[in-house]
Design an enzyme around this catalytic site. Sequence first.
Site, mmCIF file in Angstrom:
data_model
loop_
_atom_site.group_PDB
_atom_site.id
_atom_site.type_symbol
_atom_site.label_atom_id
_atom_site.label_comp_id
_atom_site.label_asym_id
_atom_site.label_seq_id
_atom_site.Cartn_x
_atom_site.Cartn_y
_atom_site.Cartn_z
ATOM 1 N N PHE A 112 -16.019 35.045 -6.622
ATOM 2 C CA PHE A 112 -15.852 36.607 -7.880
ATOM 3 C C PHE A 112 -17.374 37.218 -8.502
ATOM 4 O O PHE A 112 -18.054 35.910 -9.056
ATOM 5 C CB PHE A 112 -14.690 36.532 -8.424
ATOM 6 C CG PHE A 112 -14.794 38.563 -9.276
ATOM 7 C CD1 PHE A 112 -15.645 38.981 -8.510
ATOM 8 C CD2 PHE A 112 -15.323 38.439 -10.298
ATOM 9 C CE1 PHE A 112 -15.267 40.899 -9.201
ATOM 10 C CE2 PHE A 112 -15.272 39.324 -11.051
ATOM 11 C CZ PHE A 112 -14.894 40.871 -10.077
ATOM 12 N N GLN A 113 -18.714 37.748 -7.980
ATOM 13 C CA GLN A 113 -19.207 38.300 -8.651
ATOM 14 C C GLN A 113 -20.826 37.123 -9.131
ATOM 15 O O GLN A 113 -21.226 36.629 -9.632
ATOM 16 C CB GLN A 113 -19.120 38.838 -9.744
ATOM 17 C CG GLN A 113 -18.207 39.440 -10.124
ATOM 18 C CD GLN A 113 -18.667 40.728 -11.686
ATOM 19 O OE1 GLN A 113 -18.622 39.924 -12.472
ATOM 20 N NE2 GLN A 113 -18.817 41.421 -11.977
ATOM 21 N N LYS A 162 -21.647 28.815 -15.862
ATOM 22 C CA LYS A 162 -20.756 29.258 -16.822
ATOM 23 C C LYS A 162 -19.678 27.809 -17.828
ATOM 24 O O LYS A 162 -20.335 28.058 -18.693
ATOM 25 C CB LYS A 162 -19.644 29.935 -16.109
ATOM 26 C CG LYS A 162 -18.513 30.316 -17.478
ATOM 27 C CD LYS A 162 -17.358 31.408 -16.884
ATOM 28 C CE LYS A 162 -15.929 31.580 -18.262
ATOM 29 N NZ LYS A 162 -15.325 32.075 -18.576
ATOM 30 N N MET A 469 -44.897 64.449 -6.883
ATOM 31 C CA MET A 469 -46.159 63.528 -6.688
ATOM 32 C C MET A 469 -45.382 63.424 -4.654
ATOM 33 O O MET A 469 -46.935 63.673 -4.033
ATOM 34 C CB MET A 469 -46.149 61.576 -6.798
ATOM 35 C CG MET A 469 -47.677 61.235 -6.717
ATOM 36 S SD MET A 469 -49.290 62.053 -6.258
ATOM 37 C CE MET A 469 -49.110 62.001 -8.299
#
Length: 572
Positions: A112-113, A162, A469
């Site tokens: 996850f992540q 972590k 632009m």
Amino acid sequence: MKMNGARILCDALTREGVDVIFGFPGGVLLPLYDAFPEYPQLHHVLVRHEQGAAHAADGYARATGKVGVCLATSGPGATNLVTGIANAHLDSSPMVAITGQVARAFIGKDAFQEADITGITLPITKHNYLVMSVDELAKTVKEAFYLAKSGRPGPVLIDIPKDVFTDEIEYEYPQKIHLPSYKPTLQGHSAQIRRAVQFINRSERPLILAGRGVIVSGAHDALMELAEKAQIPVVNTLLGIGSFPQSHALSYGMIGMHGVAWANMAVNETDLLVAVGMRFDDRATGKVEEFAPKASIVHIDIDPAEIGKNVRVDVPIVGNVKNVVQSINKQLEPQTHEAWIAQLDEWRKRYPCSIPQGKGLYPQYVISKICEVTESNTFIVTGVGQNQMWSAQHFCYCKPNTLISSGGLGTMGFELPAAIGAKIGCPKETVWCIAGDGGFQMTIQELATAMQEKAAVKIAILNNGYLGMVRQWQELFYEGRYVGTPLSGPDFVKIAEAYHLPGISVSSKAEVVPAIKKAMEHEGPFLIDFKVEPGENVYPMVPPGASLAQFIEEPKTKSTHSAASSGKNQAK
């Protein structure tokens, strides 16, 4: 002393002189955020999007000359930094980006992540690290800061799992680093310097082209001595603006796609171009095969990869710009080039970069009045596009680093977070954020950061209701087919009020100066929504594929896109 990785990182940052971190928390960063209260000397600025963190760190670095630091969590937090890292990489801005990563046991398992941020950022960083042991952390930080600020500055990324934040070791900060393969050349080759001096001494129409390297190396005084001693006109790249005071008699403005006409013509006619701390970007050169066609080229840069990469070079000099220019000055003979300077002055009179005189509110007028009210004593931070070019053309920059802009990457949304970073880094200085209504909405949420930090940024939105632009290109080169460029924008004043900062709307010339003064008098951030002419274009303009001498002049009327695109308004 026994410390965990989070506290080692905090201590290492303080030892590197860091006092501000621009960041956004996330799960893998919680051990680090838990340690922050123990290090009050580290001020964490909570941005509202990680891209804002990277741009704020970039603006901080450019304004202060220190290394900017940004922080993001793993996965989407890290990938949201990528645009800002790439921006800093192309513009040689010193930055250390710190990202959290999933725990070591989960790396490579699509946790996850999880994102391979070192792999993603490999082409857009000066170097990056994945720290797999807490024992490596302090050494990595010291190396990262050295790499970011030495040689050609740039971003360095440190990715920290972590569990590295929570592991403990006996900690001692390293006093030295050992990088045997990294030795930037600081002194130019003496024989090449002598050749450069010979070229300058015999040149009749010399021209100095100064880039951001002059600013980065602190070579402003040396450049001034070179220009005055040999009476050489000076032109700038976009990011070189401020390297030589534009109030000086030898200053002749910016070259390139939207450079002033006389500067582009000077490049076309010079017999010697001394390029100092710049990289011959395509927006500066126009058609490379026809760039400086009559000139020998001396190129001074600290990065050997830039020399000969885009244009031919007759005298290459690798080294720190300040050191090289000082060495040239010692050997240079005093010169005069009266006829050449007179020619540039004549071109300047023939092709003035004027402000439209119609009844409407023109963006050029707004920029000129900000310059007048501030007496040029402010940082100007721009986005990219028309607002950027008008800011470059119609403001007088007399100090280094006073124009902070996204050059190489051309990043919409850079302006607001970078302005906040500049203001936090230099709280006593005035900072104006010049934005288009399109780019401003890309990072508009950072208004909350400005309010939370009491960063008194003054915001001028040049609101023309278009992606200006791109619309200009569609008008000139795509027969006016405006696809995807008209903007249905919000009420910016109401949005400012929603973020609890004052804002006013301005739609006439008479309101401009009072509005600027009101913003300056207000102690906090202040927004002005300038409702400018929607169809105004940036001129002159070098069409894509043309040489610098083939520029489009401003049409005599406002409905002449067909004449411009067919070449009738091009200078020959």
